[in-house]
Enzyme design. Structure first.
Site, PDB file in Angstrom:
ATOM      1  N   CYS A  21       0.855  -1.185   0.000  1.00 50.88           N
ATOM      2  CA  CYS A  21       0.000   0.000   0.000  1.00 50.88           C
ATOM      3  C   CYS A  21       0.896   1.242   0.000  1.00 50.88           C
ATOM      4  O   CYS A  21       1.909   1.232   0.682  1.00 50.88           O
ATOM      5  CB  CYS A  21      -0.883   0.037   1.251  1.00 50.88           C
ATOM      6  N   PRO A  22       0.572   2.294  -0.670  1.00 49.05           N
ATOM      7  CA  PRO A  22      -0.643   2.437  -1.489  1.00 49.05           C
ATOM      8  C   PRO A  22      -0.416   2.140  -2.981  1.00 49.05           C
ATOM      9  O   PRO A  22      -1.305   2.405  -3.776  1.00 49.05           O
ATOM     10  CB  PRO A  22      -0.984   3.915  -1.302  1.00 49.05           C
TER      11      PRO A  22
END
Ligand code: SF4
Ligand code: SF4
Ligand code: SF4
Lengths: 77, 419
Positions: A16-17
């Protein structure tokens, strides 16, 4: 499942992200209502990406548990 | 009457102990009859029974005291093994009828003051006063109550400041920086519980530093056996997982209980959801926001996302029916916020109350007192739990250890349903 998958991406080991960014980029190539298949890691990825997609108006329509990863089908909103 | 400050008394005993078994001696200087400074000096005799000041050192100390506008008010010496009264030797050697003789007995832990005129001993009433902080005469233990903690460096204190949920305004931060630069050592220390400490403040600056902090609304914190500052995560205000308004509740708990005396230290925490960022389960009382989910069949598209994101496997599926196992559910709201069609909805939100958590020397995770209580009910339970501990806790026994001593079920029952 006999679904018409337009595109498939493997986001195993993408954290992430970036995984969400790549998912969005892939969805951008699709028409509304078309399906994207994404391979997501367990943990943060399966928790965050579907929830962020929901915020952006896309819909998860199926999740298949493959062990350490999940095969997620997303319908472009 | 002879007035002396607790800090000075401590210094005399400390000097005595470091020179024991020899007698330790020195001057006490001050103004208007109040001792403000202790000058430990050399005992030229190096004896266990008598002392003589070194004339050269005497001269140096008198000059130094005078330069600060102080007078020599007393000569002190210690009796390592005998009571605090002048020995025949002391009486014989007393040369100045106007000076006060302070004698500290290390064996009796007692300090007394005398005048000695032509061989006659006059006992003076001695009054030990604390440092004047927060408008009160305080001793060191009482200062801890106001977050002024003596450092191992003599005369220097750590100022522990009051915060709620770790929030400070820019103006407050600027003032803290200012004070740390002016009176401290140019840095601040962040505690593990969202507290700010200014280290290395000399006791003579404590009161002025406190006043300057108060101007921007910063109170002093707390240390010792009492309710400490309340910790909170940002909660609903900014966090997408936040289920409750943690800031509001932290402020309320702070205004109700901060600095209240308890058998041992007492810590409160408010955390917005079961992610538990503010560690509600590691505090004496922890409040955790939570949400009980309910499945609505007509909205569900059978995607199975909820099955795969629930952290506790509380959701099961049978014939396209999704079922909740309430025993396993931790009320985390992951299913409700993840479900693409909002088929999981919040059936009830509330405040889960935990009691008896502690880290420290003997760690213990908290016991769940009540799941998803209403807000007012959770306040009531906090009140009852705290009072229960104040009544039943032993000194130096954390709440959780008291619970284990009395019995978890009994304590829970008495807090929940007792008189
Ligand atoms: S405990 Fe929950 S509400 Fe609080 S910061 Fe963590 S995730 Fe957010
Ligand atoms: S995530 Fe929502 S839509 Fe998907 S299976 Fe669970 S309840 Fe049904
Ligand atoms: S609230 Fe959390 S623990 Fe309970 S069912 Fe939903 S995801 Fe699972």
């Amino acid at each position: 499942m006999g679904l018409d998958i337009k595109k498939s991406i493997n986001l195993h080991n993408i954290s992430c992200p970036m995984n969400f960014v790549k998912t969005k980029a892939a969805l951008a190539e699709l028409q509304q209502g078309e399906l994207l298949e994404v391979l997501l890691d367990e943990g943060e990825a399966i928790l965050n990406v579907p929830r962020s997609l929901k915020d952006e108006g896309h819909q998860v329509i199926n999740v298949e548990n493959l062990g350490e990863t999940f095969k997620v089908i997303i319908k472009k909103g | 009457m002879f007035k002396i400050n607790q800090e000075i008394v401590n210094q005399i005993f400390k000097h005595g102990e470091s020179d024991a078994p020899l007698e330790a001696c020195g001057y006490l200087a001050g103004k208007d009859g109040i001792v403000t400074r202790c000058y430990p000096m050399d005992n030229k005799d190096r004896s266990e029974e008598h002392f003589t000041l070194d004339p050269e050192e005497q001269f140096k100390v008198i000059r130094e005291a005078n330069s600060l506008g102080l007078n020599i008010l007393a000569v002190y010496h210690t009796h390592p093994a005998t009571p605090a009264r002048p020995s025949n030797e002391d009486i014989r050697l007393a040369y100045d009828p106007n000076i006060v003789y302070v004698i500290a007995s290390l064996s009796d832990k007692e300090i007394k003051a005398f005048k000695i005129k032509k061989g006659e001993v006059l006992n003076l009433k001695i009054e030990i006063e604390g440092l004047k902080i927060c408008g009160l005469e305080l001793d060191l233990a009482a200062m801890k109550k106001f977050g002024m903690i003596q450092q191992k460096q003599k005369g220097f204190f750590a100022m522990r400041l009051h915060t709620v949920g770790g929030d400070l305004t820019v103006a407050q931060l600027q003032r803290i920086a200012d004070i740390a630069k002016k009176y401290g050592e140019g840095f601040v220390h962040l505690s593990t519980r969202q507290g700010v400490e200014i280290h290395g403040v000399h006791n003579k600056y404590l009161e002025i530093a406190r006043k300057e902090l108060a101007e921007v609304g910063i109170k002093m914190g707390a240390c010792g056996p009492r309710v400490r500052i309340v910790v909170a995560c940002p909660g609903e205000a900014t966090c997408r997982w936040g289920i409750i308004d943690t800031k509001e509740m932290a402020k309320e708990l702070d205004s109700r209980y901060f600095r209240e005396d308890t058998p041992h230290k007492f810590k409160l925490s408010v955390t917005g959801c079961p992610h538990n960022c503010a560690k509600a389960t590691e505090n004496d009382i922890g409040i955790m926001g939570g949400m009980l989910p309910r499945w609505e069949e007509d909205k569900c598209i059978n995607c199975d996302l909820c099955l795969n994101v629930c952290p506790t496997e509380a959701i099961t599926k049978e014939d396209n029916q999704y079922k909740l196992n309430e025993e396993k559910c931790i009320y985390c709201s992951i299913c409700t916020s993840s479900c693409p069609t909002s088929a999981w909805v919040g059936a009830k939100t509330g405040y889960t109350v935990f009691i008896g958590g502690t880290m420290g020397k003997i760690p213990r995770l908290a016991t769940r007192l009540k799941a998803l209580a209403e807000k007012e009910e959770s306040y009531r339970l906090v009140e009852r739990a705290l009072r229960y501990y104040q009544e039943n806790g032993r000194k130096k026994e954390r709440f959780g250890h008291m619970i284990d001593r009395i019995g978890v079920d009994k304590v829970k029952e008495e807090i929940l349903n007792g008189p």
